[in-house]
Design a protein around this motif. Sequence first.
Motif, PDB file in Angstrom:
ATOM      1  N   UNK A 263      79.965  68.676 -86.102  1.00  0.00           N
ATOM      2  CA  UNK A 263      79.637  67.770 -85.016  1.00  0.00           C
ATOM      3  C   UNK A 263      79.055  66.455 -85.503  1.00  0.00           C
ATOM      4  N   UNK A 264      78.941  65.504 -84.596  1.00  0.00           N
ATOM      5  CA  UNK A 264      78.410  64.180 -84.919  1.00  0.00           C
ATOM      6  C   UNK A 264      77.081  63.887 -84.228  1.00  0.00           C
ATOM      7  N   UNK A 265      76.679  64.765 -83.310  1.00  0.00           N
ATOM      8  CA  UNK A 265      75.424  64.542 -82.610  1.00  0.00           C
ATOM      9  C   UNK A 265      74.867  65.858 -82.080  1.00  0.00           C
ATOM     10  N   UNK A 266      73.546  65.860 -81.845  1.00  0.00           N
ATOM     11  CA  UNK A 266      72.906  67.029 -81.242  1.00  0.00           C
ATOM     12  C   UNK A 266      73.115  67.007 -79.732  1.00  0.00           C
ATOM     13  N   UNK A 267      73.054  68.182 -79.125  1.00  0.00           N
ATOM     14  CA  UNK A 267      73.167  68.284 -77.672  1.00  0.00           C
ATOM     15  C   UNK A 267      72.073  69.222 -77.167  1.00  0.00           C
ATOM     16  N   UNK A 280      73.625  69.357 -85.165  1.00  0.00           N
ATOM     17  CA  UNK A 280      74.843  69.111 -85.931  1.00  0.00           C
ATOM     18  C   UNK A 280      74.581  68.992 -87.432  1.00  0.00           C
ATOM     19  N   UNK A 281      75.575  69.321 -88.194  1.00  0.00           N
ATOM     20  CA  UNK A 281      75.686  69.129 -89.647  1.00  0.00           C
ATOM     21  C   UNK A 281      74.413  69.517 -90.403  1.00  0.00           C
ATOM     22  N   UNK A 283      73.515  70.617 -93.355  1.00  0.00           N
ATOM     23  CA  UNK A 283      74.060  70.727 -94.706  1.00  0.00           C
ATOM     24  C   UNK A 283      72.943  70.633 -95.728  1.00  0.00           C
ATOM     25  N   UNK A 284      73.058  71.362 -96.800  1.00  0.00           N
ATOM     26  CA  UNK A 284      72.057  71.337 -97.867  1.00  0.00           C
ATOM     27  C   UNK A 284      71.912  69.912 -98.411  1.00  0.00           C
ATOM     28  N   UNK A 285      70.671  69.499 -98.574  1.00  0.00           N
ATOM     29  CA  UNK A 285      70.403  68.166 -99.101  1.00  0.00           C
ATOM     30  C   UNK A 285      70.285  67.102 -98.035  1.00  0.00           C
ATOM     31  N   UNK A 286      70.644  67.442 -96.771  1.00  0.00           N
ATOM     32  CA  UNK A 286      70.546  66.481 -95.669  1.00  0.00           C
ATOM     33  C   UNK A 286      69.124  66.491 -95.082  1.00  0.00           C
ATOM     34  N   UNK A 287      68.608  65.294 -94.776  1.00  0.00           N
ATOM     35  CA  UNK A 287      67.336  65.196 -94.067  1.00  0.00           C
ATOM     36  C   UNK A 287      67.644  65.247 -92.573  1.00  0.00           C
ATOM     37  N   UNK A 288      67.323  66.367 -91.933  1.00  0.00           N
ATOM     38  CA  UNK A 288      67.666  66.552 -90.522  1.00  0.00           C
ATOM     39  C   UNK A 288      66.436  66.429 -89.620  1.00  0.00           C
ATOM     40  N   UNK A 289      65.320  65.976 -90.180  1.00  0.00           N
ATOM     41  CA  UNK A 289      64.051  65.980 -89.436  1.00  0.00           C
ATOM     42  C   UNK A 289      64.059  65.059 -88.223  1.00  0.00           C
ATOM     43  N   UNK A 290      64.936  64.040 -88.224  1.00  0.00           N
ATOM     44  CA  UNK A 290      64.960  63.104 -87.095  1.00  0.00           C
ATOM     45  C   UNK A 290      65.991  63.480 -86.035  1.00  0.00           C
ATOM     46  N   UNK A 291      66.716  64.578 -86.236  1.00  0.00           N
ATOM     47  CA  UNK A 291      67.718  64.997 -85.255  1.00  0.00           C
ATOM     48  C   UNK A 291      67.021  65.346 -83.933  1.00  0.00           C
ATOM     49  N   UNK A 292      67.596  64.972 -82.798  1.00  0.00           N
ATOM     50  CA  UNK A 292      66.948  65.239 -81.512  1.00  0.00           C
ATOM     51  C   UNK A 292      66.596  66.703 -81.280  1.00  0.00           C
ATOM     52  N   UNK A 293      67.487  67.621 -81.655  1.00  0.00           N
ATOM     53  CA  UNK A 293      67.199  69.032 -81.448  1.00  0.00           C
ATOM     54  C   UNK A 293      66.073  69.521 -82.353  1.00  0.00           C
ATOM     55  N   UNK A 294      66.050  69.043 -83.574  1.00  0.00           N
ATOM     56  CA  UNK A 294      64.979  69.424 -84.501  1.00  0.00           C
ATOM     57  C   UNK A 294      63.639  68.903 -83.994  1.00  0.00           C
ATOM     58  N   UNK A 295      63.652  67.671 -83.491  1.00  0.00           N
ATOM     59  CA  UNK A 295      62.438  67.097 -82.916  1.00  0.00           C
ATOM     60  C   UNK A 295      61.988  67.899 -81.692  1.00  0.00           C
TER      61      UNK A 295
END
Length: 307
Positions: A263-267, A280-281, A283-295
């Motif tokens: 995917x390209x975005x969180x829902x 979305x995505x 993946x190892x090594x990705x910083x996902x902390x700012x993703x809306x769902x993670x937040x």
Amino acid sequence: MTTYHIDLESDVLKVRFGKPANGDQVIKDAAVRLEEMVASGELAGGKLLKIDGPASVAVSYVIAHKISQLYGAIAIFDPKIGRPGYKTFIIAISQTPAYKIGELIETDEPHKNKPIIKVVLCGPPQSGKSCLREGLKQAITSIEGAPYPYVITACPDGEGAWFSDAARRDSDLARRLKDEYKAKFTPEFAQKAAGWVRCANTPLNIIDIGGKITESNRVIVREATHAVILAGDRGKDEVPLWEQFCRDLNIPIIANLDSDYHGNEDKIVTESPLLTGSVHYLARGEDVSSRPMVQALARVLVGLCRG
């Protein structure tokens, strides 16, 4: 704002991470703060100093180097041992016969009136749980006043809290180290990991388990207080099994998420009473902390701690 906070409260050195930064900057800030405290006489030395709070391996070395010669002994808080509800410290440095290396020091500081949240990240394998765990940890630390998220790796897959940072810098090296550290999931390990979860005294704990519904995971998860289910495309048919697994253990599910690798975005579909949607995505090594769902999930966990 510094990247690492150090304060002295009675005979306890309170430490915690500040704004996100690379390890080299963190240890520089820690060293400067310790030097200031020694020069001012705040850290004047004594019989015993207890240290309470999260520290990287590098920061721990800096603290030991700067102040170990000032104290007869130094004890480190370990939330995975001791009597539930009370803080227990381990003597890690001793220059006096009054204390022995490995001796346990239990304090009379109770935690029974504070909520202790133990959230297990569960779901099918290869869903991105470890990536979510690291992003969630970073997202929580960026929330003002949030408790430090203590991570318990309850799966001997070799992928500890260090893995994400290492993978961002050198994915091949991270993979080789993970393979070297990997061990078998034995009943003995399950009992030990369950003990870590049971004795965890910090306000917010995140438990990362293996991706199979087994008796070993049942032993570990029954010590948790809440659950987050994460499943990718290949594991969606297993979600009802994980839901039943949590229900059987009376563990409330606070989030049920799809891992949308392509995917390209969180829902975000719902936020209350159950957080649902997709991230979305992972993946190892990705910083996902700012993703809306993670937040959003970070806010849910911090909210549980605040009651």
